[in-house]
Write a protein that holds these residues in place. Structure first.
Motif, PDB file in Angstrom:
ATOM      1  N   THR B 147       0.756  -0.998  -0.072  1.00 21.64           N
ATOM      2  CA  THR B 147      -0.056  -0.080   0.205  1.00 21.64           C
ATOM      3  C   THR B 147       0.790   1.436  -0.014  1.00 21.64           C
ATOM      4  OG1 THR B 147      -0.295  -0.026   2.425  1.00 21.64           O
ATOM      5  CG2 THR B 147      -2.052  -1.215   0.982  1.00 21.64           C
ATOM      6  N   TYR B 148       0.436   2.305  -0.604  1.00 18.38           N
ATOM      7  CA  TYR B 148       1.114   3.725  -0.743  1.00 18.38           C
ATOM      8  C   TYR B 148       0.449   4.846   0.198  1.00 18.38           C
ATOM      9  CZ  TYR B 148       2.605   0.626  -4.300  1.00 18.38           C
ATOM     10  OH  TYR B 148       3.042  -0.607  -4.835  1.00 18.38           O
ATOM     11  N   ASN B 186       6.970   2.476   3.502  1.00 19.80           N
ATOM     12  CA  ASN B 186       6.088   3.449   3.018  1.00 19.80           C
ATOM     13  C   ASN B 186       5.020   3.951   4.301  1.00 19.80           C
ATOM     14  OD1 ASN B 186       6.848   2.986   0.391  1.00 19.80           O
ATOM     15  ND2 ASN B 186       5.020   1.893  -0.189  1.00 19.80           N
ATOM     16  N   HIS B 187       4.937   3.061   5.278  1.00 11.87           N
ATOM     17  CA  HIS B 187       4.300   3.735   6.319  1.00 11.87           C
ATOM     18  C   HIS B 187       5.174   3.857   7.641  1.00 11.87           C
ATOM     19  CE1 HIS B 187       1.159   3.505   3.407  1.00 11.87           C
ATOM     20  NE2 HIS B 187       1.138   2.147   3.479  1.00 11.87           N
ATOM     21  N   GLY B 188       6.488   3.972   7.612  1.00 12.79           N
ATOM     22  CA  GLY B 188       7.430   4.096   8.636  1.00 12.79           C
ATOM     23  C   GLY B 188       7.155   3.148   9.563  1.00 12.79           C
ATOM     24  N   ARG B 221      11.640   7.437   1.526  1.00 14.91           N
ATOM     25  CA  ARG B 221      11.588   6.443   0.548  1.00 14.91           C
ATOM     26  C   ARG B 221      10.230   5.963   0.127  1.00 14.91           C
ATOM     27  NH1 ARG B 221      14.539   1.147   2.628  1.00 14.91           N
ATOM     28  NH2 ARG B 221      14.807   0.556   0.557  1.00 14.91           N
ATOM     29  N   LEU B 222       9.815   5.844  -1.153  1.00 17.47           N
ATOM     30  CA  LEU B 222       8.308   5.092  -1.379  1.00 17.47           C
ATOM     31  C   LEU B 222       8.820   4.014  -2.234  1.00 17.47           C
ATOM     32  CD1 LEU B 222       5.201   5.659  -1.182  1.00 17.47           C
ATOM     33  CD2 LEU B 222       5.691   7.003  -3.407  1.00 17.47           C
TER      34      LEU B 222
ATOM     35  N   TRP C  29       2.415   8.663   7.267  1.00 17.81           N
ATOM     36  CA  TRP C  29       3.123   8.592   8.640  1.00 17.81           C
ATOM     37  C   TRP C  29       3.838  10.018   8.816  1.00 17.81           C
ATOM     38  CZ3 TRP C  29       8.543   8.286   8.915  1.00 17.81           C
ATOM     39  CH2 TRP C  29       9.282   8.002   7.765  1.00 17.81           C
ATOM     40  N   ARG C  37       1.560  10.203  -3.092  1.00 20.63           N
ATOM     41  CA  ARG C  37       1.602   8.647  -2.868  1.00 20.63           C
ATOM     42  C   ARG C  37       0.320   8.428  -3.702  1.00 20.63           C
ATOM     43  NH1 ARG C  37       3.281   6.488   1.999  1.00 20.63           N
ATOM     44  NH2 ARG C  37       5.230   7.702   2.721  1.00 20.63           N
ATOM     45  N   TYR C  41      -1.139   4.927  -7.437  1.00 19.48           N
ATOM     46  CA  TYR C  41      -2.178   4.259  -7.901  1.00 19.48           C
ATOM     47  C   TYR C  41      -2.717   4.719  -9.196  1.00 19.48           C
ATOM     48  CZ  TYR C  41      -2.605   2.433  -3.165  1.00 19.48           C
ATOM     49  OH  TYR C  41      -2.103   1.690  -1.981  1.00 19.48           O
TER      50      TYR C  41
END
Lengths: 101, 286, 262
Positions: B147-148, B186-188, B221-222, C29, C37, C41
Motif C-alpha cells: 500500500t502507498y 512506506n508507512h514508517g 523512501r516510497l 506517517w 503517493r 495508484y
C-alpha cells in the motif's frame, strides 16, 4: 418458378463439382495462397492479467491528457511514416498541423 | 487428473507465457507453478491446453487478481462462477486472492487498491471470504497488499486485521514478504510488527518479488511493488527471519515485468529453497 | 461511523482525474502530501491498462509509435474502463474509438487494422470446436440436390474482416512479410481470421470470397451465397472458397436443407 428451379439445379451441380474438387485439394494447395502469420506466435495473444505495479508516481496517470481543443501534442510517428502516403486520404496538412503544436 | 502434493519446503515461480514451451519441454527443478486465474478464463484455445499439459507434470497454485474481495460492492457472481469452473478443471493445491479492491461501479481498475481497516470493512471482507469459500468449496489464502496511502478511517493495523479475518473465516494467509516490507517502509513501520501479528497456523504460502524505489512528497523512501526486479536483500533477510519464526512454507518467486530467462527465475527459486532447508535444519536443532 | 462506500467511491473517482484535488480521508506517517503517493495508484491504473492494450494491438502501436499510442490509450482508458477483470476481453471498443479520435484521422486504415488485431486475440481465446474434415464432408457429395439449401456453421474463433484499406498487407508487412513501403494503402482487402489448430491465421480473401463467407455467416444457404458472390465478381472461385474453409478447419457444422441452426 420455372426459372428459379433451373437456377437451383444448375447451382446444385456446380456446388457438387466445386465441393468435390475442394475436398480433393491437398493442404499445400490451400496454404499456398499466402496466409499471413505472426512471427512470435502466441505471446502477443496471451492473457494480460498480472499483479505488477506501474513505474512510480510521475508518469502517465498523474497528468491529464486532453485531445479536445489545442491540448494534443502527439503526432503519429511510427511505421506509418514508412507508408507511401503517411496520412492519406485526409491529410498531409493535418499531420503538419498537429506537428506544429 | 492426479493431485500431486508438493513437498513441505516447495519452491515455485509464476508461469509466464514466454516460458511455457520451455517448461513443457525441459521440466525445470521446481515444485509448482502459479498462474493468474484471469489469464485462463477464455472459452478455449491453446492457453488452456498448455496449462493442462503443465498441470500433468506440476502442481499448480491459482492466484486471483480480480475478485475485489475488499470492495464495498457485492462480489461478482459471474466471476466467482468462472473461478469455480477453473478450480474444478485444474485442481490446484492452493487458491489465493488479495486483501484489496479492484472493481467499483461496474468498472475494473486493474490494480490492487487499498481499503481502510476497521470493524465495518472487517465484517464486509469476512462476509466476502465466507461467500468465496462456500462457493468454491475450499479454503482461500488471503494475501497482504502493498500500500502507498493510509486512511484516517482505519482503526486497526494490517497484521491485526488479517489475523482477525483468518480467525473469523477460517481462511489461510498468503504472506507476501515483499509487500510486507514495502508497506512497512512506506508507512514508517517495522515490517516485523505485522508479521508477528499473524497466526502461524494460518500462513500457507510465501511470495517473494522485487520492488522499485521512489520518493514521497517529503523526500522519504516510497517503494513500489513492480514485480520487475530480483528479490531485494532486505526482503531475503525478512524471509529468513520469518522462516525461523513460522517454519517452512511453499514459496513463490513472482516476476511480471522485465521477465528474465527461465533459468534466472529457477535460480532465484533455488535460493529460496536453500533458505527453506536452512530454516528447517535450524528449527530441528533448536 | 464512517462507512466505506463513500471512501471507495471518492477513491475511484480520483483515480482518473489527476487534475482534481485529492479528496480528504488519507493520512501519511510523515505528514507528506498524500496526493504524491496517490499518484502511484493513478499510474498503475493507466499504465497497466495501456500495457494490456499495447499487448493486444502491437501493429497499431508500431504504426503510430509509442508516445502517440500511450497518449491515445490514456484517453481511451478514461472513457472505457474494462467491464470485467479478464483483460483479454479488454479492447473491443478501441477500433471505434480510434475511428472517432481526431488526432488519428490522417490514418484512415487504423481502425480496421485495430479490428484485425482484436479479431486475432479473440480467435486465440475462443471456444474449442471440432472442425469438419474432408472425410466428414465427402458423404454430402452423394446427395447434390440438398447442397444449395445447406447452411454452414463457422468455427467460434472466426471473424470476417472486409476493409476499404490494405490492412492485411499492412499487418503482414509488420510480420516481416513484404515491405511497408510497398503496401498500396487504398487497395480494399479482406481477411478471414480464425484459429486453425493452435495457430491464429490471417487468411487474405478475394472480395467475392469475402462476400460469400459473409453471406454464409449470416445464415444464407450455400446456393444463394454462391449467387451473391458471383454477382459481386464473375470470377468468383467457389472451389477456392470451399477449400479455404475446409482446410483451415473453418466449418464446424454442415446442415443440409430442413436442418436449421439451433
Amino acid at each position: 418458378m420455372t426459372q428459379s428451379r433451373a437456377i437451383q439445379t444448375t447451382t446444385a451441380a456446380a456446388l457438387a463439382l466445386a465441393l468435390g474438387t475442394a475436398l480433393t485439394l491437398g493442404n499445400t494447395a490451400v496454404a499456398g495462397e499466402g496466409a499471413a502469420k505472426e512471427k512470435c506466435f502466441g505471446i502477443a495473444l496471451k492473457g494480460k492479467n498480472d499483479c505488477a505495479a506501474g513505474p512510480g508516481t510521475s508518469c502517465a496517470g498523474s497528468s491529464k491528457v486532453d485531445y479536445q481543443g489545442n491540448a494534443w501534442k502527439y503526432v503519429p510517428a511510427g511505421t506509418c511514416e514508412q507508408t507511401a502516403s503517411p496520412t492519406s486520404p485526409t491529410g498531409q496538412g493535418q499531420l503538419a498541423a498537429f506537428k506544429a503544436m | 487428473m492426479t493431485t500431486i502434493a508438493p513437498p513441505a519446503a516447495a519452491v515455485g515461480i509464476g508461469l509466464k507465457a514466454q516460458h511455457v514451451r520451455e517448461v513443457i519441454d525441459l521440466k525445470p527443478t521446481l515444485d509448482f507453478f502459479e498462474v493468474h486465474a484471469e489469464n485462463y478464463m477464455g472459452a478455449g484455445g491453446p492457453a488452456l491446453r498448455h496449462l493442462t499439459r503443465i498441470r500433468e507434470r506440476f502442481p499448480l497454485s491459482i492466484h486471483g487478481v480480480g475478485l475485489s474481495i475488499g470492495g464495498s460492492a457485492p462480489l461478482d457472481r459471474a466471476h466467482l462462477d468462472r473461478l469455480a469452473t477453473l478450480l474444478q478443471r485444474f485442481e490446484p493445491c492452493w487458491f489465493s486472492e488479495h486483501l484489496a479492491w479492484s472493481s467499483h461501479g461496474g468498472a475494473f481498475y486493474n490494480d490492487l487498491l487499498p481499503l481502510p481497516y476497521n470493524t465495518a470493512t472487517l465484517a464486509r471482507v469476512c462476509d466476502h471470504i465466507d461467500e468465496v469459500q462456500e462457493r468454491l468449496g475450499r479454503r482461500l489464502l488471503l494475501e497482504n497488499p502493498s500500500t502507498y496511502v493510509e486512511f484516517v478511517a482505519s482503526t486497526m493495523d494490517e497484521g491485526g486485521f488479517l489475523a482477525e479475518v483468518a480467525t473469523r473465516t477460517g481462511c489461510g494467509l498468503l504472506l507476501d514478504l515483499n509487500n510486507a516490507y514495502i508497506s512497512a517502509v512506506n508507512h514508517g513501520r517495522d515490517p516485523w510488527d505485522s508479521i508477528a501479528a499473524l497466526p502461524a497456523a494460518a500462513v500457507g504460502e510465501f511470495h517473494l518479488a522485487g520492488f522499485a524505489e521512489d520518493r514521497d512528497g517529503a523526500g522519504d523512501r516510497l517503494l513500489i511493488d513492480t514485480h520487475g526486479a530480483p528479490v531485494a536483500e532486505a526482503v531475503w533477510d525478512l524471509y529468513r527471519r520469518t522462516l525461523r519464526h513460522l517454519g517452512p512454507r511453499p514459496t513463490l518467486i513472482e516476476r511480471d515485468q522485465a521477465i528474465p530467462p527461465l533459468a534466472i527465475l529457477v535460480a532465484e527459486a533455488e535460493c529460496a529453497r536453500s533458505a527453506l532447508v536452512d530454516a528447517a535444519a535450524w528449527l530441528e536443532a533448536a | 461511523m464512517m462507512m466505506p462506500e463513500p471512501i471507495q467511491a471518492r477513491f475511484a473517482n480520483a483515480l482518473l482525474a489527476p487534475e482534481r484535488p485529492l479528496p480528504p480521508g488519507f493520512v501519511t506517517w510523515n505528514g507528506s502530501d498524500p496526493s504524491v503517493r496517490f499518484d502511484v495508484y493513478r499510474n498503475n491504473v493507466v499504465v497497466s491498462l495501456t500495457a494490456a492494450l499495447a499487448d493486444g494491438f502491437p501493429v497499431t502501436r508500431a504504426l503510430v509509435g509509442e508516445p502517440f499510442f500511450a497518449a491515445m490509450a490514456r484517453c481511451f482508458v478514461v472513457e472505457h474502463l474494462p467491464e470485467s477483470p479478464i483483460l483479454t476481453d479488454y479492447g473491443d471498443a478501441l477500433p471505434d474509438f480510434i475511428a472517432a479520435f481526431p488526432p488519428a484521422h490522417g490514418l484512415a486504415y487504423l481502425p480496421d487494422l485495430a479490428r484485425l488485431e482484436r479479431a486475432r486475440v479473440k480467435a486465440y481465446h475462443a471456444a474449442d470446436a471440432r472442425a469438419l474434415t474432408a472425410e466428414d464432408l465427402a458423404p454430402h457429395l452423394a446427395d447434390p440436390q440438398r447442397l444449395p439449401a445447406t447452411r454452414l456453421v463457422f468455427h467460434p474463433s472466426s471473424t470476417l474482416l472486409v476493409s476499404e484499406h490494405a490492412i492485411v498487407s499492412l499487418w503482414a508487412a509488420h510480420q516481416g512479410q513484404g515491405r511497408i513501403e510497398d503496401v498500396e494503402l487504398h487497395r480494399a482487402e479482406s481477411a478471414l481470421v480464425l484459429r486453425d489448430g493452435d495457430e491464429v491465421q490471417v487468411l487474405p480473401l478475394a472480395l467475392a470470397i469475402a462476400r460469400f463467407l459473409a453471406a454464409l455467416a449470416a445464415g444464407t444457404p450455400l446456393g444463394e451465397a454462391a449467387e451473391i458472390a458471383t454477382a459481386t465478381a464473375p470470377d468468383f472461385d467457389l472451389v477456392q472458397a470451399l477449400a479455404l474453409l475446409i482446410h483451415h478447419g473453418g466449418i464446424t457444422a454442415w446442415k443440409p436443407s430442413g436442418e436449421l441452426a439451433a
